[in-house]
Design an enzyme around this catalytic site. Structure first.
Site, PDB file in Angstrom:
ATOM      1  N   HIS A 281      16.577  11.768 -10.138  1.00  0.00           N
ATOM      2  CA  HIS A 281      18.387  11.858  -8.879  1.00  0.00           C
ATOM      3  C   HIS A 281      18.706  12.339  -9.852  1.00  0.00           C
ATOM      4  CE1 HIS A 281      15.335  11.261  -5.683  1.00  0.00           C
ATOM      5  NE2 HIS A 281      16.726   9.970  -5.046  1.00  0.00           N
TER       6      HIS A 281
ATOM      7  N   LYS B 158      24.901   5.353   2.617  1.00  0.00           N
ATOM      8  CA  LYS B 158      24.564   4.280   1.617  1.00  0.00           C
ATOM      9  C   LYS B 158      25.078   4.858  -0.047  1.00  0.00           C
ATOM     10  CE  LYS B 158      20.119   4.717   3.022  1.00  0.00           C
ATOM     11  NZ  LYS B 158      18.666   4.501   3.161  1.00  0.00           N
TER      12      LYS B 158
ATOM     13  N   THR C 136       0.675  -1.238   0.124  1.00  0.00           N
ATOM     14  CA  THR C 136      -0.050  -0.240  -0.082  1.00  0.00           C
ATOM     15  C   THR C 136       1.060   1.275  -0.060  1.00  0.00           C
ATOM     16  OG1 THR C 136      -0.096  -0.143   2.618  1.00  0.00           O
ATOM     17  CG2 THR C 136      -2.069  -1.307   1.122  1.00  0.00           C
TER      18      THR C 136
ATOM     19  N   CYS D  54      18.474   4.547  -4.199  1.00  0.00           N
ATOM     20  CA  CYS D  54      17.653   5.011  -5.786  1.00  0.00           C
ATOM     21  C   CYS D  54      19.441   6.222  -6.470  1.00  0.00           C
ATOM     22  CB  CYS D  54      16.987   5.740  -5.560  1.00  0.00           C
ATOM     23  SG  CYS D  54      17.044   6.796  -4.069  1.00  0.00           S
TER      24      CYS D  54
ATOM     25  N   ASN E 110      14.460   7.276  -9.994  1.00  0.00           N
ATOM     26  CA  ASN E 110      14.322   6.984  -8.417  1.00  0.00           C
ATOM     27  C   ASN E 110      13.707   5.684  -8.363  1.00  0.00           C
ATOM     28  OD1 ASN E 110      13.506   9.612  -8.408  1.00  0.00           O
ATOM     29  ND2 ASN E 110      12.772   8.899  -7.017  1.00  0.00           N
TER      30      ASN E 110
ATOM     31  N   SER F 153       9.757  12.183  -4.519  1.00  0.00           N
ATOM     32  CA  SER F 153       9.296  10.963  -4.731  1.00  0.00           C
ATOM     33  C   SER F 153      10.138  10.418  -3.811  1.00  0.00           C
ATOM     34  CB  SER F 153       8.957  10.457  -6.004  1.00  0.00           C
ATOM     35  OG  SER F 153       9.758  10.419  -6.936  1.00  0.00           O
ATOM     36  N   GLY F 154      11.397  10.129  -3.486  1.00  0.00           N
ATOM     37  CA  GLY F 154      12.193   9.450  -2.856  1.00  0.00           C
ATOM     38  C   GLY F 154      11.791   9.432  -1.368  1.00  0.00           C
TER      39      GLY F 154
ATOM     40  N   GLN G  42      18.389  15.459  -5.577  1.00  0.00           N
ATOM     41  CA  GLN G  42      17.000  14.533  -5.073  1.00  0.00           C
ATOM     42  C   GLN G  42      15.840  14.532  -5.372  1.00  0.00           C
ATOM     43  OE1 GLN G  42      20.437  12.254  -2.753  1.00  0.00           O
ATOM     44  NE2 GLN G  42      18.270  10.939  -2.815  1.00  0.00           N
TER      45      GLN G  42
ATOM     46  N   ARG H  73      18.157  17.676  -1.614  1.00  0.00           N
ATOM     47  CA  ARG H  73      16.945  17.556  -1.783  1.00  0.00           C
ATOM     48  C   ARG H  73      16.045  18.274  -2.369  1.00  0.00           C
ATOM     49  NH1 ARG H  73      14.055  12.831  -1.987  1.00  0.00           N
ATOM     50  NH2 ARG H  73      14.057  13.074   0.283  1.00  0.00           N
TER      51      ARG H  73
END
Lengths: 348, 348, 348, 348
Positions: free
Chosen positions: A241, A204, A13, A149, A326, A178-179, A175, A234
């Site tokens: 991205h 990461k 979901t 991503c 992404n 939506s990430g 970025q 961002r």
């Protein structure tokens, strides 16, 4: 289509789950027949349990599925996972123990020695780790992961440089919102603004590409021996991205050689014509102001990684721009391509 | 206020010219009495010749001035210049020859050996180049310049590092649209997008800080001996350029030492309490997601440079974020502060 | 400043509460000495309990206040309220019973017969309702409210038309995201988008102006007898609600008469030079593309309402654009001006 | 595809021209073989003469065409026109005289008595005006036009209401920047802003729907007898014009009747399955916050018009939101659909 492989989605979901639903709605090999989510949603129709956050509308074929609890049992053998990090470890493990192939977008298992962290064009051979994973852990199933991503386009853009000996690379990311999932970044925070920080992202981005670009030696991944530094930001972009990258190489190819390497770059997904594989995985754009997220990201269903502005760097050797979608190439689409690769290897 | 120094603006109807008009409208030392623009505008009232593009409305005191041709003669001794690069060389030279002090935002003269390229907090002593300039060129007047809008915050943020021996720095900029003038960037190009290229920008960003951070030796500027690499990008932000920076140092101070150096950084403008000087020129923000252009840029009239996120860089020594107001601290406000410094030195 | 009136803020840690803190930090008449918030925050320093969401940084004078529970007792007599609607009824009532003057931005009491719903320039005389309120309810204190953020500029822009008999008006709003609080609108929902719906907004916009523009007759407000229809939309703007309005009048003034009425419009705040009163409450802009939220909204601290494009409407009589700052003139600033008016009336 | 009809585009290098190129690149009936533009571009390859401004990249099949001067002669019989208004009258006339069918997006001929102004779902029968046009003007060819980008969704959304007698409608538009061409709206003007004015737009929006919704009587269009008022605004959206509409009707259908009329609305393009016809021309969205431009506009290639929020209006009878893709359904796609309709009528 009648003989499609039944698949499920864990965490269906959420935003990544919705992307899975969209990508799988018309998939030629896979058929989405099972959706798992939190207890709160279990028992409802997917269409009722889910506030659709993606562009367009929910695929009808998915809306009618009944949401199940995230427990192995009635789920299909192949499940995609977009579980929240705080529950993914336990649940994915339960599924793998119970014999499921868990193709996960969650970060939890990415950096384990015996878990493949795949970009199929780059390190499809790392699937060999599964044997060790099953042996070590006594699992009948397995967990296979896709990278963060930012790490996906970064690793893919650097792949053609690998043969010249990558010793250092530094990147600044810009970025898309939506990430961050939904509701994610508040509009008050990002409209007409830049946020020069994304929690947990830089480690990461600095770590994952070294595993992806590593070599499989005696059943283990020997990480790329390079230094990495990342600055993550961002920006007010919906999808895509954009990264600036400077890279130092041991050998000194010409620009022509590099361009040739980039433009001829292909991998297993192209060779085997996997359904989600873009025809050209790394598209080099020659216009001086491209790639651009809003203009380029939709190509080939969001699975293409773009590069541009390859030019000498006065500190390292080369600098360039790269761009990837992404939520598709860097999340749900990456996992679907991983599963397609596994199917083409006979691993499903 | 009655004894304010009369000043003029060359190229007054453009965006930077309008910023000059706004900054000078209530200036305690300077009184804007003369505006020069293209022949097309000459003879008209400034208010009629100019489409006001800045937020708010045109200052009334300026609207009634008659636009003159950009020729020396009736102009005041001190003129600010925001001429287009394609005409600035000739016109600024004419004014300097005719005895005017030209405080210019144009790029044309910035890199000449005998022209000061000033960030008053950093290299106010470079004003000493004027003597050579007047001697070399036989001018009664002089030309003094301010740097590119990215070079200003970059040089200012690096100034506290200088004593530790800066050997390399790499930067990625995320630049506001106001830097491109009017109409500048088309909305079709930048809404929800990133443009990874700004024509002619990277060479300026790589070159100018080395002069600004250079030392005056025997009447000449010895450039900082560092390698620089820049990646310049446009983002959908109205005002304020955000930069990520990684820097390598010869010596190895602790983070505490650096923070102390940054936070205690002051220059001549603060010492002399120049009217446009921000009380703290380099504001370090401790929140992990700051500085941010939309939220921070208005402080102290746009003259503050912000820093944040100082942390170790796994390739160089340190990395951080910096932010400056591109049309104020990086353009018109920079020139006004230069003029204030010159006045405080008795050079007007 | 030493004899300033001590004031408190109920719901101080939220977005409107933060706006109160900012507006009261340097207020010439009021001194913020008390902040109330949820039990979760009580006992902490305001600076620790509050994530500052406004541009710039938290005023230092406020950061050190200790957050109290929202209970009368130690709070000053005058309290501003920005409580959530689901708790405002009970808490504001408790304070009014206990003798506090509650100047509220919450919607809960706005439409009660005995509660003033004020735009001080328009209906300051409605303060007379307080007497009835205290009598009816047996309160020693009182509740005074300000309107919804769209209703304020709408009522103010229509006030000069009132003498010609307003019979109908229809409005479409284009509302800024700051009106939704924090985190409010998700960036995924509004970047490059319009949301043609704001929950619960249209009824308020259709109802409140009729009370504000109503006449006090025999101690009661006789609502304006006009038909109203509203279409409310969210647009990607940070601050400032823009409205298109068409209005039908009983009488038929000329455009010149109306412009004269608009431009000469003044109220009690201007007459009494209240500290937050803009010198001209209704600024008519003659440029054909103004007012614009980003460019105009900061004027006079956000307390000015703008109008433009007054022209004949082919269905009703006149149409125009109006603009007001939703979090200042439409929320915290409105309440502060209400309190100033009350002080000037000797009601505090 | 070998027997496709050859077509040309007048004004091919502009934004609408580029949209024509994209829509015609893979058209099943039409083959773009001729591109006309200004003398400045004539003789160059289209790919060299054109800065591609749309998302994605220029279709290869078009890049190699040689740009011709905009003169009849070698052009195909069917030409699409996206000429600038200041030259369209003369050039389109020359082509029509010379026997070409000019399917024009320009505004110049829209309101002439003998020129069809088409929305094929609504008034395809107005093509009958061509006979009178050819007779009146002595042309062998003809000019057929499509409406303004706001008038298209407005007329289409009102079409189902027509049978109930539309007497008044008022609309406020929130228009995307792509409607202004390239470079069009400056980013400085629209980022985080609303511009409450679009030059020349309101008269077109008030006038054109009355012709489109008019009835053909005795070879002439009898305009809809309704009063219209429009407020046009620019918002920071890339593609898609959103409109709020209130409408008064002579008869009083129920909401259920209207919804049924809207949802069952179809026209000739659907009946004849024209290649560019959306399956459902008017899509009603039941979610209370839809339609939204960024999320809904891509459906069916941009040819769908969306409606939502149908509810009673306290002044007129009904109010609702409608949305259409301004450069597709409101420009190039509209013209292509017009040509398809003409082909299906045997008029090419």
């Amino acid at each position: 289509m009648s003989s499609r492989i039944e698949v499920g989605v864990l965490g269906a979901t959420g935003m990544v789950g919705q992307n899975f639903a969209r990508l799988l709605a018309d998939h030629p090999w896979f058929k989405l027949t099972w959706v798992g989510a939190s207890d709160r949603s279990a028992g409802k129709k997917f269409g009722d349990a889910t506030s659709w956050r993606l562009d367009g509308v929910m695929p009808e074929s998915v809306a009618g599925l009944t949401v199940c609890e995230c427990k192995p049992g009635n789920a299909p053998k192949l499940v995609f996972s977009s579980m929240d990090a705080n529950v993914a470890t336990e649940i994915e493990q339960q599924f793998a123990e119970a014999g499921h192939i868990v193709v996960s977008n969650s970060k939890n298992f990415r950096m384990y020695d015996d878990v493949p962290l795949l970009v199929p064009e780059v390190n499809g051979d790392h699937l060999a780790l599964i044997a060790a994973q099953q042996k070590n852990r006594g699992w009948k199933g397995a967990i296979v992961t896709n990278p963060n991503c930012v790490a996906v386009p970064l690793a893919m853009a650097l792949a053609p440089f690998k043969k010249y000996g990558i010793s250092k690379f530094i990147t600044t990311s810009m970025q898309a919102v939506s990430g961050a999932g939904y509701p994610g970044v508040a509009s008050m925070d990002i409209l007409g603004n830049v946020i020069p920080f994304i929690g947990g992202e830089e480690p990461k981005v600095e770590e994952e590409p070294l595993k992806i670009l590593g070599d499989l030696e005696s059943g283990k991944v020997k990480f790329l021996n390079a230094k990495v530094s990342a600055h993550c930001n961002r920006v007010p972009v919906v999808d895509g991205h954009t990264l600036t990258v400077s890279v130092e190489l041991a050998e000194k190819p010409t620009r022509e050689q590099l361009l040739e390497d980039i433009q001829s770059f292909r991998g297993l997904p192209q060779e085997r014509k996997l359904p989600s594989a873009p025809p050209v995985p790394l598209v080099y754009m020659h216009e001086d102001n491209r790639p651009q997220p809003r203009r380029d990201i939709p190509r080939d269903g969001g699975m293409t990684v773009f590069m541009g502005r390859l030019r000498p760097c006065s500190i390292f050797d080369w600098k360039f721009v790269t761009l990837g979608h992404n939520t598709i190439r860097g999340a749900a689409g990456a996992a679907v391509l991983n599963a397609e690769l596994m199917h083409s290897e006979g691993l499903l």
